[in-house]
Scaffold this motif. Structure first.
Motif, short mmCIF file in Angstrom:
data_model
loop_
_atom_site.label_atom_id
_atom_site.label_comp_id
_atom_site.label_asym_id
_atom_site.label_seq_id
_atom_site.Cartn_x
_atom_site.Cartn_y
_atom_site.Cartn_z
N GLY A 186 3.92 -1.70 7.70
CA GLY A 186 2.32 -1.74 8.05
C GLY A 186 1.69 -2.41 6.83
O GLY A 186 0.76 -3.28 6.96
N LEU A 187 2.40 -2.29 5.65
CA LEU A 187 1.91 -2.71 4.30
C LEU A 187 1.87 -4.33 4.54
O LEU A 187 0.87 -5.29 4.27
N GLN A 188 2.97 -4.93 5.12
CA GLN A 188 3.13 -6.25 5.31
C GLN A 188 2.35 -6.85 6.46
O GLN A 188 1.59 -7.94 6.39
N ASN A 189 2.38 -5.95 7.55
CA ASN A 189 1.73 -6.73 8.75
C ASN A 189 0.18 -6.47 8.70
O ASN A 189 -0.38 -7.19 9.53
N ARG B 252 -1.59 -6.87 4.49
CA ARG B 252 -1.08 -8.08 3.94
C ARG B 252 -0.66 -8.09 2.46
O ARG B 252 -1.32 -8.73 1.53
N ILE B 253 -0.01 -6.92 2.03
CA ILE B 253 0.16 -6.69 0.66
C ILE B 253 1.22 -7.90 0.07
O ILE B 253 1.25 -7.80 -1.20
N ASP B 254 1.70 -8.85 0.80
CA ASP B 254 2.48 -9.74 0.66
C ASP B 254 1.67 -10.88 -0.02
O ASP B 254 2.30 -11.92 -0.66
N VAL B 255 0.51 -11.03 0.35
CA VAL B 255 -0.53 -11.93 -0.30
C VAL B 255 -0.78 -11.82 -1.65
O VAL B 255 -1.01 -10.55 -2.16
N PRO B 256 -0.59 -12.83 -2.63
CA PRO B 256 -0.94 -12.27 -4.17
C PRO B 256 -2.24 -12.12 -4.44
O PRO B 256 -3.24 -12.46 -3.79
N GLY B 257 -2.23 -10.91 -5.11
CA GLY B 257 -3.52 -10.09 -5.48
C GLY B 257 -3.82 -9.01 -4.77
O GLY B 257 -4.97 -8.27 -5.01
N THR B 258 -3.17 -8.80 -3.78
CA THR B 258 -3.52 -7.64 -2.83
C THR B 258 -3.01 -6.40 -3.55
O THR B 258 -3.55 -5.37 -3.35
N GLY B 259 -1.78 -6.32 -4.04
CA GLY B 259 -1.19 -4.95 -4.62
C GLY B 259 0.18 -5.00 -4.67
O GLY B 259 0.76 -6.02 -4.20
N ILE B 260 0.72 -3.84 -4.95
CA ILE B 260 2.36 -3.72 -4.96
C ILE B 260 2.40 -2.22 -4.82
O ILE B 260 1.70 -1.42 -4.92
N ALA B 261 3.49 -2.11 -3.94
CA ALA B 261 4.07 -0.72 -3.43
C ALA B 261 5.51 -0.58 -3.59
O ALA B 261 5.95 -1.55 -3.30
N PHE B 262 5.86 0.66 -4.23
CA PHE B 262 7.07 0.88 -4.30
C PHE B 262 7.51 2.29 -4.30
O PHE B 262 6.45 3.15 -4.46
N ILE B 263 8.65 2.77 -4.21
CA ILE B 263 9.09 4.14 -4.11
C ILE B 263 10.05 4.54 -5.17
O ILE B 263 10.76 3.70 -5.58
N THR C 199 -9.62 -6.95 -13.84
CA THR C 199 -9.90 -6.44 -12.74
C THR C 199 -9.67 -4.85 -13.03
O THR C 199 -8.55 -4.60 -13.65
N GLU C 200 -10.35 -4.02 -12.58
CA GLU C 200 -9.86 -2.50 -12.67
C GLU C 200 -8.87 -2.11 -11.62
O GLU C 200 -9.30 -2.77 -10.50
N LYS C 201 -8.09 -1.43 -11.68
CA LYS C 201 -7.05 -0.97 -10.60
C LYS C 201 -7.07 0.37 -10.43
O LYS C 201 -7.60 1.14 -11.11
N SER C 202 -6.36 0.74 -9.36
CA SER C 202 -6.37 2.02 -8.79
C SER C 202 -4.80 2.26 -8.49
O SER C 202 -4.16 1.34 -8.16
N VAL C 203 -4.26 3.41 -9.07
CA VAL C 203 -2.91 3.80 -8.80
C VAL C 203 -2.98 4.78 -8.04
O VAL C 203 -3.48 5.93 -8.29
N ASN D 97 16.69 14.82 -0.95
CA ASN D 97 17.09 13.56 -1.12
C ASN D 97 16.44 12.52 -0.26
O ASN D 97 16.40 11.31 -0.49
N ASP D 98 15.56 13.07 0.81
CA ASP D 98 14.83 12.31 1.75
C ASP D 98 13.33 12.10 1.30
O ASP D 98 12.58 11.51 2.01
N LEU D 99 12.91 12.85 0.17
CA LEU D 99 11.64 12.63 -0.38
C LEU D 99 11.68 11.40 -1.32
O LEU D 99 12.22 11.36 -2.35
N TYR D 100 10.43 10.98 -1.33
CA TYR D 100 10.17 9.88 -2.42
C TYR D 100 8.50 9.75 -2.80
O TYR D 100 7.68 10.24 -2.24
N TRP D 101 8.76 9.41 -4.10
CA TRP D 101 7.51 9.35 -4.76
C TRP D 101 6.66 7.72 -4.33
O TRP D 101 7.51 6.90 -5.13
N MET D 102 5.93 7.60 -3.83
CA MET D 102 5.43 6.21 -3.65
C MET D 102 4.09 5.91 -4.52
O MET D 102 3.46 6.65 -4.62
N ILE D 103 4.33 4.71 -5.03
CA ILE D 103 3.30 4.32 -5.99
C ILE D 103 2.65 2.99 -5.51
O ILE D 103 3.29 2.12 -5.29
N THR D 104 1.27 3.10 -5.54
CA THR D 104 0.80 1.67 -5.06
C THR D 104 -0.29 1.28 -5.81
O THR D 104 -0.92 2.23 -6.48
#
Length: 102
Positions: free
Chosen positions: A73-76, A79-90, A53-57, A2-9
């Motif tokens: 750390g992603l936010q601070n 700077r993933i909250d800046v448009p065009g930087t990327g997206i990350a989720f679990i 643009t080519e992306k990396s997953v 229950n404590d493991l996550y698949w993180m995708i960026t």
């Protein structure tokens, strides 16, 4: 489990090494990287003034504790909250799978 996550960026290909180094510092040292490409039609991109643009997953396995540190750390730092930087989720590993065998 229950404590493991698949993180995708998802980020542009030029930022891949920077994200992998960042994840390594936060304890997500095992990463799988795949090449990606956007699905927007060229007319939509032209209208919005964007280029193709080519992306990396980047796929990683993290615990909840590691995810909280990475998310901060992603936010601070990244700077993933800046448009065009990327997206990350679990996605919780407990929600991935099929029928139980037991």
């Amino acid at each position: 489990m229950n404590d493991l996550y698949w993180m995708i960026t998802i980020t542009d290909r030029h930022s891949t090494d920077r994200f992998i180094d960042f994840y390594d510092k936060y304890g997500a040292s095992v990463n799988f990287v795949s090449v990606g490409r956007g699905t927007a039609a060229s007319e939509v991109l032209d209208f919005l003034g964007l280029d193709i643009t080519e992306k990396s997953v980047i796929f990683s396995t993290v615990t909840h504790k590691v995810w909280k540190a990475i998310r901060y750390g992603l936010q601070n730092r990244m700077r993933i909250d800046v448009p065009g930087t990327g997206i990350a989720f679990i996605i919780p590993f407990s929600s991935i799978g099929g029928k139980r065998l037991w």
